[in-house]
Design a protein around this motif. Structure first.
Motif, PDB file in Angstrom:
ATOM      1  N   GLU A 134       0.862  -1.353  -0.191  1.00 43.47           N
ATOM      2  CA  GLU A 134       0.138   0.234   0.098  1.00 43.47           C
ATOM      3  C   GLU A 134       0.960   1.458   0.132  1.00 43.47           C
ATOM      4  O   GLU A 134       0.417   2.185  -0.743  1.00 43.47           O
ATOM      5  N   GLU A 135       2.040   1.319   0.658  1.00 44.59           N
ATOM      6  CA  GLU A 135       2.846   2.437   0.676  1.00 44.59           C
ATOM      7  C   GLU A 135       3.420   2.641  -1.032  1.00 44.59           C
ATOM      8  O   GLU A 135       3.426   3.787  -1.353  1.00 44.59           O
ATOM      9  N   GLY A 136       3.614   1.477  -1.619  1.00 42.71           N
ATOM     10  CA  GLY A 136       3.774   1.410  -2.959  1.00 42.71           C
ATOM     11  C   GLY A 136       2.741   1.967  -3.699  1.00 42.71           C
ATOM     12  O   GLY A 136       2.838   3.077  -4.568  1.00 42.71           O
ATOM     13  N   THR A 140       5.095   7.087  13.010  1.00 41.18           N
ATOM     14  CA  THR A 140       5.422   7.747  11.823  1.00 41.18           C
ATOM     15  C   THR A 140       4.473   7.553  10.691  1.00 41.18           C
ATOM     16  O   THR A 140       4.169   8.491  10.032  1.00 41.18           O
ATOM     17  N   ASP A 141       3.786   6.545  10.609  1.00 42.51           N
ATOM     18  CA  ASP A 141       2.556   6.416   9.693  1.00 42.51           C
ATOM     19  C   ASP A 141       1.272   7.264  10.382  1.00 42.51           C
ATOM     20  O   ASP A 141       0.635   8.047   9.501  1.00 42.51           O
ATOM     21  N   ARG A 142       1.360   7.607  11.548  1.00 42.66           N
ATOM     22  CA  ARG A 142       0.430   8.412  12.006  1.00 42.66           C
ATOM     23  C   ARG A 142       0.613   9.980  11.513  1.00 42.66           C
ATOM     24  O   ARG A 142      -0.382  10.730  11.301  1.00 42.66           O
ATOM     25  N   GLU A 183      -6.665   3.371   3.556  1.00 45.87           N
ATOM     26  CA  GLU A 183      -5.598   2.412   3.683  1.00 45.87           C
ATOM     27  C   GLU A 183      -4.748   2.792   4.959  1.00 45.87           C
ATOM     28  O   GLU A 183      -4.230   1.558   5.422  1.00 45.87           O
ATOM     29  N   GLU A 184      -4.392   4.032   5.160  1.00 50.51           N
ATOM     30  CA  GLU A 184      -3.585   4.368   6.161  1.00 50.51           C
ATOM     31  C   GLU A 184      -4.093   3.714   7.416  1.00 50.51           C
ATOM     32  O   GLU A 184      -3.378   3.490   8.584  1.00 50.51           O
ATOM     33  N   ALA A 185      -5.416   3.863   7.597  1.00 48.35           N
ATOM     34  CA  ALA A 185      -5.902   3.400   9.051  1.00 48.35           C
ATOM     35  C   ALA A 185      -5.422   1.974   9.432  1.00 48.35           C
ATOM     36  O   ALA A 185      -5.081   1.611  10.429  1.00 48.35           O
TER      37      ALA A 185
HETATM   38 FE   LIG Z   1       1.222   4.035   5.972  1.00 52.92          FE
END
Ligand SMILES: [Fe+2]
Ligand SMILES: [Fe+2]
Length: 471
Positions: A151-153, A212-214, A241-243
């Motif tokens: 998903e980061e991709g 960091t994702d937050r 997706e980030e959740a």
């Molecule tokens: Fe993320």
């Protein structure tokens, strides 16, 4: 709703086939992305079947499909949240005007920079995490890190779409450069500091996903307010997706905390390390590190850039629409923690230049809620220990606290005290070596490493002993 055309090379809901120029640009970039994934994506496991979710629509009710996939076959695509009819710019000098469907000429450079900076973090985290597969604590966790990585991709694709679609030749050059920088590389590092740190073990990975994702969530949420509508719509879908990434982080740390507590109870003592768990004081040190490097990502406390982004309508506040003020902030003030001689003091500053700090405040409050849930686990075990966030001035490299030494409880201290005590506050070599010593792979379905508790439930209703990654 525009569906996603899986017959196309690049799944999308932006009518890519109706724009030949853009389609060609992206089809030209796609093999370069795949080459990057091969070189810098997860080490090993590329030919394995992984139980992954793939975005198949932007429908809140059912946007994902689960199934086995080899990671290089993941359908990285371009998905924007549905347009809001009649959307207006919600803040700044252009408040009330129709949102822009094209890049406003005078903000072209600034907007491109915002998109590139966000875009750069996405492949960076994949690079940082690429070695972790071989020390996974379970197949469940292995699947989760790969889900985050693909998903980061996709988030990189999201930003590259904007660059290619709206920024012409400059955008194409930036899209290439996003594949050329490397996390931690001395000569061509990633843009932001936290994305050049190492993620050498799974405790660091879960901390990264939590802290960091937050930061990513808060940056995306403020870009989702943007007057540039394609950016807003892109970010809104990325947040969906980030959740999951933050769930992986919070639950991962929570399970390590839980295991520490179980070991303390079973063995009537707190020598958790001797029992093969991560002790709570070590977890605290990792919190101190990952929180502080993530706080830097919000930038300087007082920032004319932040003011300009806002006034120009490019980047709003977190939940801009829910705030009941004038959304221009020309006369407002905001309390900002700043260095005042030998101590940290809170001063009222003009609200516009304080927007980084305001976003940092929203972020810290969100982090604190997660820490509270970890503390509930500890309390539930009847153990007297409380995890805390470090003071925001602790261990900072950006902003007004970068040049002073500050303890985790917020005292400005001298270099001598820092030298004597920083290894109590941040993971030292022994801590890192100990955590590294725990990193032995566990790949039997349903089994979990001794240092982490199993999760409450599996992925997508599957049992814990499901084969999340096939041999
Ligand atoms: Fe993320
Ligand atoms: Fe992301």
């Amino acid at each position: 709703m525009a569906g996603i055309d899986y017959a196309e090379r690049i799944p999308n809901n932006v009518d890519l086939s109706g724009n030949r120029r853009l389609q060609r640009a992206l089809e030209d970039w796609q093999p370069k992305f795949l080459a990057w994934w091969r070189d810098m994506g997860p080490v090993g496991f590329q030919t394995r079947d992984v139980y992954l979710r793939t975005a198949v629509s932007v429908d809140a009710q059912g946007w994902a499909r689960f199934g086995y996939l080899k990671m290089p076959d993941y359908r990285w695509g371009i998905f924007l949240a549905e347009p809001e009819a009649g959307r207006q710019i919600g803040f700044g000098d252009h408040r009330g005007q129709p949102a822009w469907q094209e890049v406003p000429g005078e903000h072209r450079g600034t907007l491109r920079r915002l998109i590139v900076t966000q875009g750069d973090t996405e492949p960076a985290s994949v690079e940082q995490q690429r070695h972790l597969g071989r020390t996974c604590p379970s197949l469940y966790d292995l699947r989760n890190i790969f889900q985050v990585n693909v998903e980061e991709g996709r988030h990189l694709w999201a930003m590259v779409y904007l660059l290619d679609a709206y920024f012409g030749r400059d955008g194409r050059e930036e899209a290439e450069a996003l594949l050329q920088r490397r996390s931690g590389d001395r000569d061509r590092p990633r843009i932001l500091g936290a994305f050049n740190e190492r993620t050498p073990d799974w405790l660091s990975f879960f901390m990264f996903a939590f802290f960091t994702d937050r930061d990513g969530k808060y940056q995306l949420a403020s870009l989702a307010e943007s007057g540039f509508d394609p950016l807003s719509r892109t970010c809104r879908f990325m947040l969906t997706e980030e959740a999951h990434h933050m769930f992986v982080g919070e639950s991962g740390v929570g399970r390590i905390v839980q295991r520490a507590c179980e070991l303390m109870r079973e063995h009537r003592g707190d020598d958790v390390r001797a029992r093969g768990g991560v002790d709570l004081p070590t977890i605290q040190k990792y919190i101190n590190f990952h929180c502080s490097v993530s706080l830097d990502l919000f930038g300087s406390e007082v920032s004319t850039n932040a003011a300009n982004f806002y006034t120009a309508g490019l980047k709003g506040r977190f939940e801009e629409g829910k705030k009941d003020d004038d959304h221009r902030l020309k006369d407002a003030t905001y309390p900002v923690a700043l260095l005042d001689g030998e101590r940290v003091a809170v001063r009222e500053e003009p609200a516009l230049v304080s927007l980084n700090e305001r976003l940092r405040d929203d972020y810290v409050a969100d982090c604190q809620r997660g820490v509270n849930r970890w503390n509930e686990i500890i309390k539930h075990h009847g153990i007297a220990f409380e995890l805390t966030l470090p003071h925001r001035a602790f261990h900072r490299a950006i902003g007004c606290f970068a040049d002073v030494r500050v303890s985790p409880d917020g005292r400005v201290i001298g270099q001598a005290e820092w030298d004597a005590r920083h290894s109590e506050w941040l993971p030292n070599e022994d801590d890192q070596a100990f955590v590294q010593s725990l990193m032995q792979p566990v790949t039997t379905p349903g089994a979990f490493a001794n240092w982490i508790a199993p999760p409450a439930r599996g992925i997508n209703g599957q049992p814990l002993d499901f084969e999340y990654v096939r041999p």
